[in-house]
Scaffold this active site. Structure first.
Site, PDB file in Angstrom:
ATOM      1  N   SER A   1      -9.849 -12.877  15.360  1.00 41.89           N
ATOM      2  CA  SER A   1     -10.997 -12.037  15.002  1.00 41.89           C
ATOM      3  C   SER A   1     -10.591 -10.934  14.028  1.00 41.89           C
ATOM      4  O   SER A   1      -9.464 -10.428  14.084  1.00 41.89           O
ATOM      5  CB  SER A   1     -11.538 -11.392  16.288  1.00 41.89           C
ATOM      6  OG  SER A   1     -12.391 -10.314  15.978  1.00 41.89           O
TER       7      SER A   1
ATOM      8  N   TYR B   1     -15.704 -10.599   9.645  1.00 42.50           N
ATOM      9  CA  TYR B   1     -16.948  -9.831   9.688  1.00 42.50           C
ATOM     10  C   TYR B   1     -17.119  -9.255   8.300  1.00 42.50           C
ATOM     11  O   TYR B   1     -16.154  -8.715   7.722  1.00 42.50           O
ATOM     12  CB  TYR B   1     -16.859  -8.693  10.711  1.00 42.50           C
ATOM     13  CG  TYR B   1     -17.141  -9.119  12.126  1.00 42.50           C
ATOM     14  CD1 TYR B   1     -18.262  -9.862  12.445  1.00 42.50           C
ATOM     15  CD2 TYR B   1     -16.289  -8.743  13.172  1.00 42.50           C
ATOM     16  CE1 TYR B   1     -18.525 -10.247  13.757  1.00 42.50           C
ATOM     17  CE2 TYR B   1     -16.558  -9.122  14.474  1.00 42.50           C
ATOM     18  CZ  TYR B   1     -17.679  -9.871  14.754  1.00 42.50           C
ATOM     19  OH  TYR B   1     -17.945 -10.240  16.046  1.00 42.50           O
TER      20      TYR B   1
ATOM     21  N   THR C   1     -18.661 -14.970  10.423  1.00 41.38           N
ATOM     22  CA  THR C   1     -19.628 -14.763  11.507  1.00 41.38           C
ATOM     23  C   THR C   1     -20.895 -14.128  10.941  1.00 41.38           C
ATOM     24  O   THR C   1     -20.849 -13.076  10.305  1.00 41.38           O
ATOM     25  CB  THR C   1     -19.007 -13.880  12.607  1.00 41.38           C
ATOM     26  OG1 THR C   1     -17.900 -14.600  13.154  1.00 41.38           O
ATOM     27  CG2 THR C   1     -19.998 -13.575  13.721  1.00 41.38           C
TER      28      THR C   1
ATOM     29  N   LYS D   1     -20.451 -19.317  11.316  1.00 38.39           N
ATOM     30  CA  LYS D   1     -20.614 -19.204  12.778  1.00 38.39           C
ATOM     31  C   LYS D   1     -21.809 -18.316  13.116  1.00 38.39           C
ATOM     32  O   LYS D   1     -21.974 -17.244  12.527  1.00 38.39           O
ATOM     33  CB  LYS D   1     -19.330 -18.606  13.366  1.00 38.39           C
ATOM     34  CG  LYS D   1     -19.381 -18.299  14.850  1.00 38.39           C
ATOM     35  CD  LYS D   1     -17.991 -17.932  15.350  1.00 38.39           C
ATOM     36  CE  LYS D   1     -17.982 -17.558  16.817  1.00 38.39           C
ATOM     37  NZ  LYS D   1     -18.517 -16.232  17.084  1.00 38.39           N
TER      38      LYS D   1
ATOM     39  N   HIS E   1     -23.230 -16.154  19.870  1.00 39.49           N
ATOM     40  CA  HIS E   1     -22.214 -15.135  20.125  1.00 39.49           C
ATOM     41  C   HIS E   1     -22.006 -14.954  21.637  1.00 39.49           C
ATOM     42  O   HIS E   1     -21.773 -13.852  22.128  1.00 39.49           O
ATOM     43  CB  HIS E   1     -22.646 -13.812  19.487  1.00 39.49           C
ATOM     44  CG  HIS E   1     -21.513 -13.011  18.907  1.00 39.49           C
ATOM     45  ND1 HIS E   1     -21.212 -12.992  17.577  1.00 39.49           N
ATOM     46  CD2 HIS E   1     -20.608 -12.176  19.483  1.00 39.49           C
ATOM     47  CE1 HIS E   1     -20.195 -12.174  17.347  1.00 39.49           C
ATOM     48  NE2 HIS E   1     -19.800 -11.678  18.504  1.00 39.49           N
TER      49      HIS E   1
HETATM   50  C1  LIG Z   1     -15.263 -10.320  24.562  1.00 37.77           C
HETATM   51  C2  LIG Z   1     -15.809 -11.085  23.400  1.00 37.77           C
HETATM   52  C3  LIG Z   1     -15.528 -10.622  22.110  1.00 37.77           C
HETATM   53  C4  LIG Z   1     -15.993 -11.347  21.013  1.00 37.77           C
HETATM   54  N1  LIG Z   1     -15.633 -10.960  19.748  1.00 37.77           N
HETATM   55  C5  LIG Z   1     -15.997 -11.708  18.689  1.00 37.77           C
HETATM   56  C6  LIG Z   1     -15.521 -11.398  17.396  1.00 37.77           C
HETATM   57  O1  LIG Z   1     -14.772 -10.447  17.191  1.00 37.77           O
HETATM   58  N2  LIG Z   1     -15.941 -12.185  16.366  1.00 37.77           N
HETATM   59  C7  LIG Z   1     -16.776 -13.263  16.545  1.00 37.77           C
HETATM   60  O2  LIG Z   1     -17.135 -13.948  15.585  1.00 37.77           O
HETATM   61  N3  LIG Z   1     -17.199 -13.585  17.780  1.00 37.77           N
HETATM   62  C8  LIG Z   1     -16.827 -12.860  18.841  1.00 37.77           C
HETATM   63  N4  LIG Z   1     -17.228 -13.217  20.091  1.00 37.77           N
HETATM   64  C9  LIG Z   1     -18.026 -14.439  20.264  1.00 37.77           C
HETATM   65  C10 LIG Z   1     -17.118 -15.655  20.447  1.00 37.77           C
HETATM   66  O3  LIG Z   1     -16.467 -15.979  19.243  1.00 37.77           O
HETATM   67  C11 LIG Z   1     -17.901 -16.878  20.899  1.00 37.77           C
HETATM   68  O4  LIG Z   1     -18.984 -17.099  20.035  1.00 37.77           O
HETATM   69  C12 LIG Z   1     -18.403 -16.740  22.327  1.00 37.77           C
HETATM   70  O5  LIG Z   1     -17.446 -16.143  23.160  1.00 37.77           O
HETATM   71  C13 LIG Z   1     -18.754 -18.115  22.886  1.00 37.77           C
HETATM   72  O6  LIG Z   1     -19.277 -17.995  24.164  1.00 37.77           O
HETATM   73  P1  LIG Z   1     -18.437 -18.197  25.515  1.00 37.77           P
HETATM   74  O7  LIG Z   1     -17.675 -16.943  25.710  1.00 37.77           O
HETATM   75  O8  LIG Z   1     -19.493 -18.402  26.528  1.00 37.77           O
HETATM   76  O9  LIG Z   1     -17.521 -19.392  25.313  1.00 37.77           O
HETATM   77  C14 LIG Z   1     -16.784 -12.511  21.209  1.00 37.77           C
HETATM   78  C15 LIG Z   1     -17.049 -12.955  22.507  1.00 37.77           C
HETATM   79  C16 LIG Z   1     -16.564 -12.251  23.591  1.00 37.77           C
HETATM   80  C17 LIG Z   1     -16.845 -12.776  24.967  1.00 37.77           C
END
Ligand SMILES: Cc1cc2nc3c(=O)[nH]c(=O)nc-3n(C[C@H](O)[C@H](O)[C@H](O)COP(=O)(O)O)c2cc1C
Length: 387
Positions: A107, A130, A156, A252, A276
């Site tokens: 990330s 981002y 994203t 994404k 997300h």
């Molecule tokens: C704690 C956390 C932080 C996240 N941070 C980012 C991020 O920095 N960039 C991003 O594109 N998605 C981020 N996401 C989304 C994840 O990339 C992903 O889309 C999501 O976790 C998928 O769902 P799941 O946790 O149910 O597998 C984050 C998700 C979580 C749970």
């Protein structure tokens, strides 16, 4: 050592071993958390077929995501602050992923920097971007990912502004945590986390601190990030970024067929059907329900991946059977990391691989590439009859 049989086992250990602020940051969705909950519960509405008297020998889960070989159709999703779930968390997760043969996505909001992860791994990883208002920083960030030989840029699109997660506000989420009496009381019960964290130098946003003028400490950082995410991002800017990167691009955060068509138009190597993890638009469709209309709009000409809600190999099987080429997991691997560090991420991947392999065999298939609609039972109207 506790016996780990499923992702829920890792989740329980994660909760016990990690400061509340960071566990809550992981295990939350925005506002009422409806979409967060439905991301997982909607998978239950799809059933797996059970076929018998089919030779189950010589099974394989190997396939490709954006033309890259993977040992199973699962990538680690970008997760901000992974290095706060466990010291050096991004490096640990990336190492587990590379040994397992699946992609790791770093990330923008990671604790370990791009260079640091590259230095501690041997295979290229994916970098998630981002989009920022500061064009100079954006250009340098993309350049750094190129120099680190990242093998895909994951842009994203569903976080130009931040969805509200109540727990983060109530807990006063920050990296590193501010030592309030409540945080100190919580840390007293999480000694191992604290000891490991004291032993690492990686406690701030590694891709930002020291790379942006005026952001040398975390107190200025919160202010900077809130102001920096680009609310004006549109398709023309995505095209510009694509040109700057000049390599494989994954978009994404697509949840709507019209946006999928736009993604195909700007040209990308894959899209990720994602909300997300229910952290942005609360009340949006779960990803698994949104998948089919998107496949109908662009399937065949564009590689489609899915994330949000995957907690088992059965979920991966259902997503692939519906038509996704690959999947991403977020919380499932973070639970492993928070529970047992690198070994926990490996364990999470093993759990999912085992569930995927056995469930695939029960559907009568031996090769993940042969899994399709004939492997599942989808209730009529599963994607909804919305007007
Ligand atoms: C704690 C956390 C932080 C996240 N941070 C980012 C991020 O920095 N960039 C991003 O594109 N998605 C981020 N996401 C989304 C994840 O990339 C992903 O889309 C999501 O976790 C998928 O769902 P799941 O946790 O149910 O597998 C984050 C998700 C979580 C749970």
């Amino acid at each position: 050592m506790p016996v780990i049989t499923c992702i829920d086992d890792l989740k329980r250990l994660h909760k016990r071993r990690t400061p509340k602020m960071f566990y809550d940051y992981c295990e939350s969705g925005s506002w009422t958390e409806q979409t967060f909950r439905e991301n997982t519960s909607d998978f239950n509405d799809i059933r797996l077929r059970q076929r018998v008297a089919v030779n189950m020998e010589g099974r394989t889960l190997e396939t490709e995501m954006i033309g890259q070989k993977v040992s199973m159709p699962v990538a680690l999703a970008p997760v901000g602050l992974t290095g706060m779930q466990r010291a050096d968390g991004e490096i640990k997760a990336a190492r587990a992923a590379e040994k397992f043969g699946v992609p790791f996505t770093l990330s923008t909001m990671s604790i370990c920097s791009i260079e640091d992860v590259a230095e501690h791994t041997t295979k290229p990883f994916w970098f998630q971007l981002y989009t920022m208002k500061d064009q100079d920083y954006l250009r340098r960030l993309i350049g750094r990912a190129k120099d680190a030989k990242c093998s895909a840029l994951v842009i994203t699109l569903d976080l130009q502004i931040l969805g509200q997660r109540h727990k983060d506000l109530k807990n006063g989420l920050s990296a590193p945590p501010k030592l309030t009496p409540a945080v100190i009381a919580d840390l007293m019960t999480k000694w191992n986390w604290g000891i490991e964290m004291l032993q690492t130098k990686r406690r701030q946003f590694g891709n930002i601190v020291g790379h942006v003028t005026g952001v040398e400490d975390t107190s200025r950082l919160g202010e900077w990030t809130a102001q920096q995410f680009d609310p004006a991002l549109d398709w023309s800017k995505i095209e510009e970024i694509k040109t700057m990167w000049d390599g494989p691009v994954i978009l994404k955060g697509i949840l709507d067929p019209e946006d999928a068509v736009m993604a195909r138009k700007v040209g990308c190597d894959a899209i990720v059907v994602s909300n997300h993890g229910g952290r942005q638009q609360d009340g949006a469709l779960s990803s698994i329900r949104a998948l089919d209309p998107i496949l109908q709009a662009v399937g065949g000409d564009l590689e489609v991946h899915l994330d949000s809600g995957i907690r088992s190999g059965q979920d991966v099987l259902k997503a692939v059977a519906m038509g996704a080429t690959g999947t991403m997991i977020g919380r499932a691997f973070v639970h492993g990391l928070g529970a047992q560090g690198e070994a926990g991420v490996t364990r999470a991947l093993e759990v999912i691989r085992n569930e995927l392999d056995i469930s695939m065999a029960f559907t009568g298939k031996r090769d993940i590439k042969d899994v399709g609609r004939d492997s599942i039972l989808v209730p009529a109207g599963f994607s909804g009859d919305w007007v």
